[in-house]
Design a protein around this motif. Structure first.
Motif, PDB file in Angstrom:
ATOM      1  N   PHE A 246      46.806  44.829  40.973  1.00  0.00           N
ATOM      2  CA  PHE A 246      46.397  44.510  39.613  1.00  0.00           C
ATOM      3  C   PHE A 246      46.323  45.792  38.792  1.00  0.00           C
ATOM      4  O   PHE A 246      45.827  46.822  39.274  1.00  0.00           O
ATOM      5  CB  PHE A 246      45.030  43.825  39.591  1.00  0.00           C
TER       6      PHE A 246
ATOM      7  N   GLU B 230      52.127  40.907  44.482  1.00  0.00           N
ATOM      8  CA  GLU B 230      51.082  39.972  44.055  1.00  0.00           C
ATOM      9  C   GLU B 230      49.684  40.401  44.482  1.00  0.00           C
ATOM     10  O   GLU B 230      48.695  39.794  44.069  1.00  0.00           O
ATOM     11  CB  GLU B 230      51.361  38.567  44.598  1.00  0.00           C
TER      12      GLU B 230
ATOM     13  N   TYR C 122      33.789  37.496  41.953  1.00  0.00           N
ATOM     14  CA  TYR C 122      34.684  36.709  42.813  1.00  0.00           C
ATOM     15  C   TYR C 122      34.073  36.647  44.208  1.00  0.00           C
ATOM     16  O   TYR C 122      33.634  37.667  44.759  1.00  0.00           O
ATOM     17  CB  TYR C 122      36.050  37.367  42.868  1.00  0.00           C
TER      18      TYR C 122
ATOM     19  N   ARG D 192      47.744  41.046  37.097  1.00  0.00           N
ATOM     20  CA  ARG D 192      48.551  41.052  38.316  1.00  0.00           C
ATOM     21  C   ARG D 192      49.955  41.580  38.019  1.00  0.00           C
ATOM     22  O   ARG D 192      50.574  41.208  37.032  1.00  0.00           O
ATOM     23  CB  ARG D 192      48.643  39.645  38.905  1.00  0.00           C
TER      24      ARG D 192
ATOM     25  N   GLU E 257      43.740  37.455  36.050  1.00  0.00           N
ATOM     26  CA  GLU E 257      45.100  37.146  36.484  1.00  0.00           C
ATOM     27  C   GLU E 257      46.144  37.839  35.613  1.00  0.00           C
ATOM     28  O   GLU E 257      47.251  38.154  36.089  1.00  0.00           O
ATOM     29  CB  GLU E 257      45.324  35.637  36.452  1.00  0.00           C
ATOM     30  N   SER E 258      45.811  38.122  34.383  1.00  0.00           N
ATOM     31  CA  SER E 258      46.762  38.780  33.490  1.00  0.00           C
ATOM     32  C   SER E 258      47.122  40.186  33.955  1.00  0.00           C
ATOM     33  O   SER E 258      48.148  40.737  33.552  1.00  0.00           O
ATOM     34  CB  SER E 258      46.194  38.839  32.070  1.00  0.00           C
TER      35      SER E 258
END
Length: 911
Positions: free
Chosen positions: A476, A473, A341, A386, A383-384
């Motif tokens: 993770f 948010e 990233y 988070r 993203e799963s």
């Protein structure tokens, strides 16, 4: 500078120049008062604003001449010359000549020695962080590109040019643009900066007049605009000083989804650099990322193919970001494919802060490969992982407390830098202005005292560099079992150009609670107490939660109903933890029906909350065996939240349409099928109106509002109400007008019918009148409920129609004080005055908070003035270092005589 880091040298020198520039342009108190008074309506206010403006002008004349020849002005001249030369070096593509380095270093040392002789308030000031280079991926190459377009527009190289930068970013952009103009062949280039709202020094006026007289090319630079307001105001200011529209060229970098420039700026030859042409996109190309990774991982690592992947989220204001699939071999191991990233973190040493934090907290953060050219390269987190609402709150609370504590130890500071900042947007300043809301339109006069009071209340004993973004948010779940948590965005808010400066680790804990599930606060409190050996300070925690929710919101956002409910829940959790946690509602006791808005809760701080009087009264009723219930027009969700927080047996929501029983956790809709159809027709009509909005929280009743010019909610107009009622059969639906909304409910349903249904569900016999011992309300919708009660009371602020209701007792106090007086008539003594219901001991911060929440209890102008004087006097004493005497400031005690309704009356002395 000695090590050859020329870009960082320029950035630091520009920051020093900005501090000196601001020191030479103080904001006069009379000028600030003129701006405030000018916003009020009425001739006296306008005359007062003109008088203040005149006073500010007269005072500025001698002060500006003194500042023009002061030591700070000499330091500023040295720093400006050094910044200009460093900007040329920072833009130079070739190596700096050997002779230039020692000469620049010598000048920097001289500047340092001159700064050491300045007053402490200047030497200890902190630079303002530039939004463009810190938070928005601006780069010197972008400035060069904009200047290249200027050179194509104006080909006269002999024409003098003046670059004007709007501080803070202008302190960095203006010298870079001037250096780029010189590199493009412009022979005579000067630069200066301005901050809107401050006055010009004599030397600056001469520089501007000379530029106007010679018809110089004037470039206006600032960071990427959000609304274009700052650039438009700066252009208007320069126009008033004589700069022709054709000679003034505003320069701006824009985002793809940004707002268009206003018409006033289109009168100038405006030049923009669109988002897709920014330098950061070339840095995020696959080839550039491959080269950056290879350099960061050398010599032990090897980087193979790099393929850019799509990234959800679209374009947004702020840093650019991208995701890649990279083949990496580390320390001689086999090549593996990893997700990487990339995100902008700031130019030069601004971005270096991110790497410095990551090196100290590797356990809690994703793997960081490094920072190159202002781009952070780190491990990608899917993203799963988070965190969401289904997360294990106990485990999450332990991880957050562990991270916050370790961060405070790893990034501790010797003192709190925010205490050195005056007239800057620190958290203490925001809290001081938040507390000043009860003073109304003249609250700006109380700002100095309330801000100093807030600094004392929020004093940090062990300051550290906080995170600032600890909400759900940003976490993770990683690892094979998903039990290990990783934190992202760990340096964005800590080093933020917005400048809500705070160095208290409790602020990070509050960020995790604000807007999260209700159960998280108690688990965080338990985990924090286990880790630190003491529970968090409840008042400080409440204030920090409100700051997270409200401090960065615009006016239209603050009028959002969901945001108001989130802020109100912060107060509810506070009162539950400090006042009501030990209460157990008596389900068999007689009911006490209480209206919510204006009786149990008011909004002196802009948020619905209890006061000392209403919290003390709820506690007293429960401890004396009464069952307090709510009867309100608010939504079921809001009634449920308060019933759980205040430990009530239940409540009536949406004007009697829904009843809620806390013990069962169930709600019952009392409307018939035909009544639901009538309201559905009204709702459908209102939804079809583009200028109206519906509150999604009201599931049965219909709550509609319109937006005012300032974004605030307003009730519907008479013609809009008439059209909405026409959608249902005549007389089937009634309206209830509020200050910020219009509610629609069927005619046959009232709070009284809801209370009867609630009593039946609680097992009380509603055929006998004593089942409702007390009812307190203040509006026409409360009249049916008042007629049911054995003792019906209304506060003194209730409307004349409600006060004239037969059998109703009118209290001598308003709002929550009136509610307390009504409960005193029922109990026979003032709540909190007997051994059974004595109130908890108040801490010093709690006394401060309650003194401001008490403002609504004073209805008359004289009482409000007395409250304001008492509170400001207490703030004054705190400013002088005396203990806060706010616990001694009590409203007039209840005074009544005789007997009424079979209830014993008592008389207490007025304090």
């Amino acid at each position: 500078m000695a090590a050859g880091f020329w870009l960082d040298s320029f950035l630091l020198a520009a920051g020093i120049d900005q501090i000196l520039d601001d020191a030479l342009h103080p904001e006069p108190l009379a000028g600030r008062a003129a701006v405030r008074l000018g916003s009020f309506r009425g001739r006296p206010w306008r005359l007062a604003a003109v008088a203040c403006q005149l006073a500010a002008t007269v005072l500025w004349m001698p002060e500006s001449r003194f500042l023009n020849w002061s030591r700070a002005a000499r330091c500023h001249a040295l720093s400006a010359a050094l910044v200009g030369d460093l900007a040329r070096v920072a833009l130079a593509k070739e190596e700096v000549p050997d002779s230039a380095g020692p000469e620049l270093l010598s000048r920097a040392k001289r500047l340092k020695s001159e700064i050491a002789r300045l007053p402490g308030r200047v030497r200890h000031d902190l630079l303002r962080l530039p939004s463009g280079f810190l938070s928005q991926d601006q780069s010197p190459e972008d400035v060069e590109e904009l200047v290249r377009r200027v050179a194509e527009l104006c080909r006269d190289r002999d024409r003098p040019a003046l670059v004007v930068g709007v501080r803070t970013s202008g302190s960095y952009l203006a010298p870079l643009a001037a250096a780029a103009l010189e590199a493009a062949g412009q022979r005579e280039v000067t630069w200066m900066t301005l901050r809107l709202g401050t006055r010009w020094l004599p030397g600056e006026r001469r520089q501007l007049r000379q530029a106007v007289r010679r018809d110089a090319l004037v470039l206006l630079v600032d960071d990427p605009p959000r609304t274009w307001g700052t650039l438009a105001k700066a252009a208007l200011l320069l126009g008033r000083l004589g700069v022709r529209p054709g000679s003034l060229v505003p320069l701006a970098q824009t985002y793809a989804a940004g707002s268009p420039p206003p018409q006033s700026l289109l009168a100038h030859p405006l030049l923009v650099l669109p988002w897709e042409h920014w330098q950061v996109h070339r840095q995020l190309a696959s080839e550039a990322v491959q080269a950056a990774l290879a350099k960061l991982l050398a010599p032990s690592g090897r980087v193979g193919a790099v393929r850019r992947l799509s990234l959800d989220g679209g374009e947004r204001r702020g840093h650019a970001r991208a995701q890649y699939e990279v083949e990496i071999a580390l320390s001689g191991r086999l090549t593996e494919t990893r997700r990487v990233y990339a995100e902008g973190v700031g130019l030069g040493y601004f971005g270096g802060q991110t790497l410095a934090v990551a090196e100290r907290l590797p356990t809690f953060l994703p793997a960081v490969y490094g920072v190159s050219g202002g781009i952070l390269l780190r491990e990608w987190l899917p993203e799963s992982g988070r965190l969401g609402a289904e997360a294990d709150l106990g485990r999450v609370a332990e991880s957050i407390v562990s991270y916050v504590g370790e961060r405070a130890r790893a990034l501790g500071l010797p003192d709190d830098p925010s205490r050195r900042l005056r007239r800057r947007q620190t958290l203490a300043r925001w809290v001081g202005r938040f507390l000043a809301q009860p003073f109304g339109r003249l609250r700006f006069l109380a700002y100095p005292l309330t801000e100093d009071l807030a600094r004392r209340l929020l004093e940090v004993r062990e300051p550290s560099v906080i995170d600032g973004k600890t909400s759900f948010e940003n976490w993770f779940a990683t690892g094979s079992d998903g039990r290990e948590l990783k934190k992202i965005g760990y340096a964005e808010r800590a080093f933020d150009s917005y400048e809500l400066v705070c160095f208290d680790q409790l602020y990070d804990l509050a960020g995790a609670v604000a807007g999260a599930a209700d159960g998280l606060q108690s688990k965080l409190s338990i985990a924090f107490a286990a880790a630190e050996g003491k529970p968090p300070d409840q008042e400080r925690w409440l204030i920090y939660q409100l700051a997270h929710l409200l401090s960065r919101r615009s006016e239209p956002e603050l009028a959002d109903p969901e945001l108001e409910r989130s802020a109100a829940r912060c107060f509810q959790r506070y009162f539950e933890a400090t006042w009501l946690a030990d209460l157990r509602p008596a389900r068999t006791g007689a009911l006490c029906a209480i209206d919510l808005d204006g009786v149990l809760e008011t909004t002196p701080l802009g948020i619905c909350a209890l006061s000392l009087e209403s919290a003390r009264t709820l506690r007293a009723l429960a401890l004396h065996g009464y069952s307090a219930v709510l009867a309100s027009g608010r939504s079921l969700a809001e009634i449920r939240d308060r019933c759980l927080a205040y430990h009530l047996v239940g409540g009536v929501a949406e004007y009697g349409a829904v009843v809620y029983v806390t013990a069962q956790g169930t709600a019952r809709n009392l409307l018939s099928e035909n009544e639901r159809v009538h309201l559905a027709r009204v709702r459908a009509f209102l939804e079809s109106q583009p200028d109206l909005r519906l509150d999604p929280g009201s599931m049965v009743a219909v709550r509609a509002y319109r937006r005012g010019a300032n974004g605030r909610r307003l009730p519907l107009l008479p013609e809009q109400i008439e059209q909405a009622l026409a959608a249902a059969p005549p007389g089937a639906v009634r309206t209830i007008q509020g200050l910020g909304q219009t509610d629609f409910m069927v005619t046959g349903v009232t709070k009284a019918t809801g209370l009867v249904a609630l009593a039946a569900q609680l097992g009380l016999r509603h055929e006998e009148r004593p089942w409702l011992a007390l009812a307190v309300g203040d509006s026409e919708s409360d009249q049916p409920m008042l007629k049911l009660a054995r003792l019906a009371c209304v506060p003194s602020h209730a409307s004349a129609q409600v006060r004239a209701t037969p059998g109703v007792s009118v209290m001598s106090h308003s709002y929550q004080a009136g509610f307390e007086e009504a409960a005193a008539r029922l109990l026979g003594h003032r709540p909190g005055r007997c051994s059974a219901c004595r109130q908890p001991e108040l801490s010093q911060p709690a006394r401060v908070l309650f003194s401001f929440l008490r403002a609504a209890a004073y209805e008359s102008s004289g009482a409000k003035l007395a409250w304001a004087c008492q509170t400001l006097f207490a703030c004054c004493l705190s400013f002088r270092g005396f203990p806060l005497p706010l616990s001694r400031l009590k409203p007039a005690s209840i005074r009544f005589k005789g007997r009424q309704g079979g209830v014993r009356q008592v008389t207490e002395p007025r304090t």
